[in-house]
Write a protein that holds these residues in place. Structure first.
Motif, PDB file in Angstrom:
ATOM      1  N   UNK A  99       0.849  -1.185   0.000  1.00  8.07           N
ATOM      2  CA  UNK A  99       0.000   0.000   0.000  1.00  8.07           C
ATOM      3  C   UNK A  99       0.888   1.240   0.000  1.00  8.07           C
ATOM      4  N   UNK A 100       0.760   2.135  -0.971  1.00  9.44           N
ATOM      5  CA  UNK A 100       1.597   3.337  -0.997  1.00  9.44           C
ATOM      6  C   UNK A 100       1.279   4.249   0.176  1.00  9.44           C
ATOM      7  N   UNK A 101       2.170   5.190   0.439  1.00 10.70           N
ATOM      8  CA  UNK A 101       2.043   6.079   1.590  1.00 10.70           C
ATOM      9  C   UNK A 101       1.644   7.486   1.161  1.00 10.70           C
ATOM     10  N   UNK A 102       0.840   8.130   1.999  1.00  9.94           N
ATOM     11  CA  UNK A 102       0.494   9.541   1.827  1.00  9.94           C
ATOM     12  C   UNK A 102       0.930  10.270   3.100  1.00  9.94           C
ATOM     13  N   UNK A 103       1.696  11.341   2.938  1.00 10.98           N
ATOM     14  CA  UNK A 103       2.179  12.116   4.080  1.00 10.98           C
ATOM     15  C   UNK A 103       1.500  13.478   4.064  1.00 10.98           C
ATOM     16  N   UNK A 104       0.921  13.858   5.200  1.00  5.86           N
ATOM     17  CA  UNK A 104       0.190  15.124   5.291  1.00  5.86           C
ATOM     18  C   UNK A 104       0.795  15.997   6.384  1.00  5.86           C
ATOM     19  N   UNK A 105       0.881  17.299   6.098  1.00  8.30           N
ATOM     20  CA  UNK A 105       1.387  18.284   7.062  1.00  8.30           C
ATOM     21  C   UNK A 105       0.343  19.373   7.238  1.00  8.30           C
ATOM     22  N   UNK A 106       0.058  19.720   8.489  1.00  4.79           N
ATOM     23  CA  UNK A 106      -0.982  20.697   8.788  1.00  4.79           C
ATOM     24  C   UNK A 106      -0.431  22.113   8.795  1.00  4.79           C
ATOM     25  N   UNK A 107      -1.249  23.059   8.326  1.00  7.74           N
ATOM     26  CA  UNK A 107      -0.914  24.467   8.391  1.00  7.74           C
ATOM     27  C   UNK A 107      -1.298  25.066   9.729  1.00  7.74           C
ATOM     28  N   UNK A 108      -1.037  26.352   9.908  1.00  8.17           N
ATOM     29  CA  UNK A 108      -1.284  27.010  11.192  1.00  8.17           C
ATOM     30  C   UNK A 108      -2.765  27.083  11.545  1.00  8.17           C
ATOM     31  N   UNK A 109      -3.641  27.027  10.539  1.00  7.05           N
ATOM     32  CA  UNK A 109      -5.088  27.108  10.785  1.00  7.05           C
ATOM     33  C   UNK A 109      -5.759  25.744  10.689  1.00  7.05           C
ATOM     34  N   UNK A 110      -4.970  24.700  10.544  1.00  3.20           N
ATOM     35  CA  UNK A 110      -5.504  23.351  10.324  1.00  3.20           C
ATOM     36  C   UNK A 110      -5.661  22.627  11.656  1.00  3.20           C
ATOM     37  N   UNK A 111      -6.908  22.308  12.010  1.00  5.16           N
ATOM     38  CA  UNK A 111      -7.191  21.584  13.247  1.00  5.16           C
ATOM     39  C   UNK A 111      -7.135  20.076  12.996  1.00  5.16           C
ATOM     40  N   UNK A 112      -7.226  19.321  14.099  1.00  2.00           N
ATOM     41  CA  UNK A 112      -7.216  17.859  13.984  1.00  2.00           C
ATOM     42  C   UNK A 112      -8.365  17.372  13.114  1.00  2.00           C
ATOM     43  N   UNK A 113      -9.509  18.005  13.232  1.00  2.00           N
ATOM     44  CA  UNK A 113     -10.668  17.608  12.428  1.00  2.00           C
ATOM     45  C   UNK A 113     -10.421  17.882  10.943  1.00  2.00           C
ATOM     46  N   UNK A 114      -9.716  18.962  10.649  1.00  2.00           N
ATOM     47  CA  UNK A 114      -9.391  19.270   9.252  1.00  2.00           C
ATOM     48  C   UNK A 114      -8.428  18.229   8.681  1.00  2.00           C
ATOM     49  N   UNK A 115      -7.427  17.863   9.485  1.00  2.00           N
ATOM     50  CA  UNK A 115      -6.454  16.879   9.028  1.00  2.00           C
ATOM     51  C   UNK A 115      -7.119  15.519   8.804  1.00  2.00           C
ATOM     52  N   UNK A 116      -8.126  15.231   9.614  1.00  2.00           N
ATOM     53  CA  UNK A 116      -8.866  13.981   9.432  1.00  2.00           C
ATOM     54  C   UNK A 116      -9.585  13.973   8.077  1.00  2.00           C
ATOM     55  N   UNK A 117     -10.071  15.124   7.649  1.00  2.00           N
ATOM     56  CA  UNK A 117     -10.700  15.220   6.318  1.00  2.00           C
ATOM     57  C   UNK A 117      -9.688  14.925   5.226  1.00  2.00           C
TER      58      UNK A 117
END
Length: 238
Positions: A99-117
């Motif tokens: 399974x390939x990998x996806x890496x995500x980084x949150x911005x200053x306005x990005x909450x946990x709920x946003x990252x979950x999206x």
């Protein structure tokens, strides 16, 4: 939703994810306003114009996920409303195994709920992991250099076998089979590479002699220097 100026990569990504392709001509329409998440796949040279196109249509609570490798979160946030969250993502190559990998980084306005999206965009086709934006440069460098390292290794093995007297087709098949088998062992067993190396290295055997030759010529230091150079190049273009 995927807003893009790279149609073919966009279609390939859409086929493996929960994204719907939307062309630049659709920017500013109800499609952008109604989306919970807008994912941008664009060249760095086009990203500012693209953000200017969609900014008037964005609303509070939306999430913009950028897959533009050379554009920082800070740059994207500067060109979007303050109530729109921003994240960046980088994907590993979609090979034939695992399974390939996806890496995500949150911005200053990005909450946990946003990252979950953002996670939901790529699951289940990608295994999602969270990193800092600084670490995304390492992700990109490893993804782009890993295949090049292996191709160079196989090429060198083939040339060595030919030099020592084996026919090119035979040594090419042997080298490819050896690398493929080792990669499969790494993926299937999840055992540390050092332990797998020890398992195939008998005392005073050919593998031990070969590994000593690589160490004498500084293989580990060369790979470290090459990877550091790749990361520096990624960061220089960001």
């Amino acid at each position: 939703m995927l807003t893009d100026d790279q149609p073919e990569p966009a279609r390939q990504l859409s086929a493996r994810s929960n994204l719907v392709v939307c062309s630049n001509a659709d920017m500013g329409t109800a499609a952008v306003r109604d989306a919970e998440v807008i994912t941008i796949l664009a060249d760095a040279s086009a990203i500012v114009d693209l953000l200017a196109q969609i900014a008037p249509s964005l609303r509070a609570g939306q999430l913009v996920v950028s897959m533009a490798a050379a554009v920082t979160i800070d740059c994207i946030e500067t060109h979007l409303p303050d109530d729109v969250a921003v994240a960046r993502a980088a994907l590993s190559p979609t090979g034939r195994g695992g399974v390939p990998l996806a890496f995500a980084a949150a911005g200053s306005r990005c909450r946990a709920a946003d990252l979950a999206k953002a996670d939901l965009l790529f699951a289940p086709s990608w295994q999602v992991r969270h990193v800092s934006e600084q670490q995304l440069a390492i992700v990109t460098a490893i993804c782009e250099t890993g295949p090049a390292y292996l191709y160079c290794l196989v090429e060198s093995m083939v040339e060595a076998g030919v030099y020592l007297g084996l026919g090119r087709p035979d040594v090419a098949d042997l080298a490819i089979q050896a690398v493929s088998s080792a990669a499969e062992d790494l993926r299937e067993t999840r055992v540390h590479p050092a332990l797998l190396r020890e398992q195939v290295t008998s005392p005073s055997g050919p593998a031990a002699a070969a590994l000593r030759g690589l160490e004498v010529h500084g293989m580990r230091a060369a790979v470290m220097a090459a990877t550091e150079a790749a990361v520096d190049r990624v960061r220089a273009h960001t």
